[in-house]
Enzyme design. Structure first.
Site, PDB file in Angstrom:
ATOM      1  N   GLY A  41      37.391  71.725 -31.763  1.00  0.00           N
ATOM      2  CA  GLY A  41      36.534  72.600 -32.578  1.00  0.00           C
ATOM      3  C   GLY A  41      35.185  72.959 -31.976  1.00  0.00           C
ATOM      4  O   GLY A  41      34.666  74.050 -32.214  1.00  0.00           O
ATOM      5  N   GLU A  95      29.422  68.871 -32.503  1.00  0.00           N
ATOM      6  CA  GLU A  95      30.595  68.970 -33.383  1.00  0.00           C
ATOM      7  C   GLU A  95      30.554  70.325 -34.089  1.00  0.00           C
ATOM      8  O   GLU A  95      29.468  70.868 -34.353  1.00  0.00           O
ATOM      9  CB  GLU A  95      30.496  67.851 -34.410  1.00  0.00           C
ATOM     10  CG  GLU A  95      31.661  67.050 -34.816  1.00  0.00           C
ATOM     11  CD  GLU A  95      33.069  67.530 -34.765  1.00  0.00           C
ATOM     12  OE1 GLU A  95      33.397  68.532 -34.117  1.00  0.00           O
ATOM     13  OE2 GLU A  95      33.887  66.877 -35.415  1.00  0.00           O
ATOM     14  N   ASP A  96      31.723  70.861 -34.394  1.00  0.00           N
ATOM     15  CA  ASP A  96      31.750  72.151 -35.098  1.00  0.00           C
ATOM     16  C   ASP A  96      31.205  72.037 -36.519  1.00  0.00           C
ATOM     17  O   ASP A  96      30.418  72.855 -36.972  1.00  0.00           O
ATOM     18  CB  ASP A  96      33.176  72.741 -35.098  1.00  0.00           C
ATOM     19  CG  ASP A  96      34.261  71.758 -35.539  1.00  0.00           C
ATOM     20  OD1 ASP A  96      33.927  70.614 -35.909  1.00  0.00           O
ATOM     21  OD2 ASP A  96      35.442  72.139 -35.508  1.00  0.00           O
ATOM     22  N   ASP A  99      31.868  67.253 -42.357  1.00  0.00           N
ATOM     23  CA  ASP A  99      32.526  67.461 -43.647  1.00  0.00           C
ATOM     24  C   ASP A  99      32.470  66.137 -44.421  1.00  0.00           C
ATOM     25  O   ASP A  99      31.460  65.842 -45.052  1.00  0.00           O
ATOM     26  CB  ASP A  99      33.948  67.936 -43.327  1.00  0.00           C
ATOM     27  CG  ASP A  99      34.793  68.236 -44.532  1.00  0.00           C
ATOM     28  OD1 ASP A  99      34.281  68.813 -45.493  1.00  0.00           O
ATOM     29  OD2 ASP A  99      35.999  67.895 -44.521  1.00  0.00           O
ATOM     30  N   PHE A 148      36.725  76.308 -46.949  1.00  0.00           N
ATOM     31  CA  PHE A 148      37.357  76.033 -45.659  1.00  0.00           C
ATOM     32  C   PHE A 148      37.062  77.203 -44.717  1.00  0.00           C
ATOM     33  O   PHE A 148      37.423  78.334 -44.994  1.00  0.00           O
ATOM     34  CB  PHE A 148      38.863  75.818 -45.804  1.00  0.00           C
ATOM     35  CG  PHE A 148      39.444  75.204 -44.575  1.00  0.00           C
ATOM     36  CD1 PHE A 148      39.381  73.836 -44.375  1.00  0.00           C
ATOM     37  CD2 PHE A 148      40.009  76.001 -43.591  1.00  0.00           C
ATOM     38  CE1 PHE A 148      39.887  73.265 -43.218  1.00  0.00           C
ATOM     39  CE2 PHE A 148      40.512  75.437 -42.420  1.00  0.00           C
ATOM     40  CZ  PHE A 148      40.448  74.066 -42.241  1.00  0.00           C
ATOM     41  N   ASP A 155      39.360  75.995 -36.682  1.00  0.00           N
ATOM     42  CA  ASP A 155      40.713  76.515 -36.848  1.00  0.00           C
ATOM     43  C   ASP A 155      41.279  76.236 -38.221  1.00  0.00           C
ATOM     44  O   ASP A 155      40.771  75.400 -38.970  1.00  0.00           O
ATOM     45  CB  ASP A 155      41.643  75.857 -35.827  1.00  0.00           C
ATOM     46  CG  ASP A 155      41.912  74.392 -36.183  1.00  0.00           C
ATOM     47  OD1 ASP A 155      40.937  73.650 -36.404  1.00  0.00           O
ATOM     48  OD2 ASP A 155      43.093  74.010 -36.273  1.00  0.00           O
ATOM     49  N   ARG A 161      40.395  80.181 -33.945  1.00  0.00           N
ATOM     50  CA  ARG A 161      39.279  79.561 -33.217  1.00  0.00           C
ATOM     51  C   ARG A 161      38.444  80.593 -32.477  1.00  0.00           C
ATOM     52  O   ARG A 161      37.257  80.406 -32.248  1.00  0.00           O
ATOM     53  CB  ARG A 161      39.803  78.551 -32.191  1.00  0.00           C
ATOM     54  CG  ARG A 161      40.381  77.281 -32.791  1.00  0.00           C
ATOM     55  CD  ARG A 161      40.537  76.218 -31.701  1.00  0.00           C
ATOM     56  NE  ARG A 161      41.438  75.154 -32.086  1.00  0.00           N
ATOM     57  CZ  ARG A 161      41.096  74.098 -32.835  1.00  0.00           C
ATOM     58  NH1 ARG A 161      39.873  73.961 -33.274  1.00  0.00           N
ATOM     59  NH2 ARG A 161      41.982  73.168 -33.120  1.00  0.00           N
TER      60      ARG A 161
HETATM   61  P1  IMP Z   1      34.880  64.974 -41.046  1.00  0.00           P
HETATM   62  O1  IMP Z   1      35.306  63.806 -40.241  1.00  0.00           O
HETATM   63  O2  IMP Z   1      35.526  64.983 -42.403  1.00  0.00           O
HETATM   64  O3  IMP Z   1      33.379  65.162 -41.141  1.00  0.00           O
HETATM   65  O4  IMP Z   1      35.526  66.247 -40.421  1.00  0.00           O
HETATM   66  C1  IMP Z   1      35.145  66.798 -39.290  1.00  0.00           C
HETATM   67  C2  IMP Z   1      36.284  67.607 -38.723  1.00  0.00           C
HETATM   68  O5  IMP Z   1      37.103  68.200 -39.743  1.00  0.00           O
HETATM   69  C3  IMP Z   1      35.724  68.749 -37.953  1.00  0.00           C
HETATM   70  O6  IMP Z   1      35.605  68.426 -36.620  1.00  0.00           O
HETATM   71  C4  IMP Z   1      36.747  69.832 -38.150  1.00  0.00           C
HETATM   72  O7  IMP Z   1      37.700  69.777 -37.118  1.00  0.00           O
HETATM   73  C5  IMP Z   1      37.428  69.529 -39.434  1.00  0.00           C
HETATM   74  N1  IMP Z   1      36.973  70.412 -40.522  1.00  0.00           N
HETATM   75  C6  IMP Z   1      36.238  70.087 -41.610  1.00  0.00           C
HETATM   76  N2  IMP Z   1      36.006  71.131 -42.394  1.00  0.00           N
HETATM   77  C7  IMP Z   1      36.602  72.177 -41.805  1.00  0.00           C
HETATM   78  C8  IMP Z   1      36.704  73.578 -42.142  1.00  0.00           C
HETATM   79  O8  IMP Z   1      36.189  74.082 -43.151  1.00  0.00           O
HETATM   80  N3  IMP Z   1      37.394  74.345 -41.251  1.00  0.00           N
HETATM   81  C9  IMP Z   1      37.982  73.849 -40.126  1.00  0.00           C
HETATM   82  N4  IMP Z   1      37.905  72.559 -39.772  1.00  0.00           N
HETATM   83  C10 IMP Z   1      37.223  71.731 -40.607  1.00  0.00           C
HETATM   84 MG    MG Z   2      36.917  69.061 -35.076  1.00  0.00          MG
END
Ligand code: IMP
Ligand code: MG
Length: 171
Positions: A41, A95-96, A99, A148, A155, A161
């Site tokens: 990402g 990081e992208d 979340d 999302f 993606d 992407r």
């Molecule tokens: P976390 O570990 O829940 O903070 O998630 C981080 C990862 O979840 C990111 O690196 C993304 O790859 C993916 N992610 C979370 N939200 C989204 C979204 O809205 N679109 C796409 N990927 C997401």
């Molecule tokens: Mg990611």
């Protein structure tokens, strides 16, 4: 074919990355900096960030992290591919999106346990309403609501992407 609505344009994104890159350049002045790109990402965000950060000792490395299947977080984070020594380094994770916070929290802990001198985090997007663990990014371009999003590296099942803007999949 999904309908994608624009959330942030290419110009808005570029201008915010300029802002955080200027702060990072200032904060790491006179120090080495290892930019750690979380694949897949963050590939675009890392490139955008790296070309704007002014630090002659900057290096980049790449790891993989995976927690999502489709649009759902699986809850556990697999991290692999770290092939550089982290000991004594000032690591900035790119990081992208943050979340639930699990990926960055897990990764930060692992890098510190490998002997990193410091670990900070830079994200393109932050969904604060979705946090499941205590974690905040040090540098963030945009806070967003719980939608999302895709584009600029993000993606949905590996699609979208390459979009030059950040958009959300309209219901
Ligand atoms: P976390 O570990 O829940 O903070 O998630 C981080 C990862 O979840 C990111 O690196 C993304 O790859 C993916 N992610 C979370 N939200 C989204 C979204 O809205 N679109 C796409 N990927 C997401
Ligand atoms: Mg990611």
């Amino acid at each position: 074919m999904d309908k994608i609505s624009v959330m942030f344009t290419q110009d808005q994104i570029s201008s915010r990355i300029d802002d955080i890159a200027a702060r990072i350049s200032e904060d790491y002045k006179g120090r080495d900096l290892l930019l750690l790109c979380v694949l897949s990402g963050a590939f675009m965000f890392s490139a955008d960030l790296m070309r704007r950060i002014d630090n002659e000792n900057m290096e980049i490395c790449f790891i993989r992290a995976k927690s999502y299947v489709g649009t759902e977080s699986s809850g556990n984070v697999a991290i692999h591919g770290l092939d550089k020594s982290i000991k004594g380094r000032n690591v900035l994770i790119a990081e992208d999106i943050i979340d639930t916070g699990r990926t960055l929290k897990e990764l930060t802990g692992r890098l510190l346990s490998l002997g990193a001198e410091s670990v900070k985090t830079a994200v393109l997007l932050d969904k604060p309403g979705r946090r499941a663990v205590e974690m905040q990014a040090d540098y963030c371009c945009f806070e967003i609501e719980d939608k999302f999003v895709v584009g600029c590296g993000l993606d949905c099942d590996e699609k979208y992407r390459g979009l030059p803007y950040v958009g959300y999949i309209a219901e």
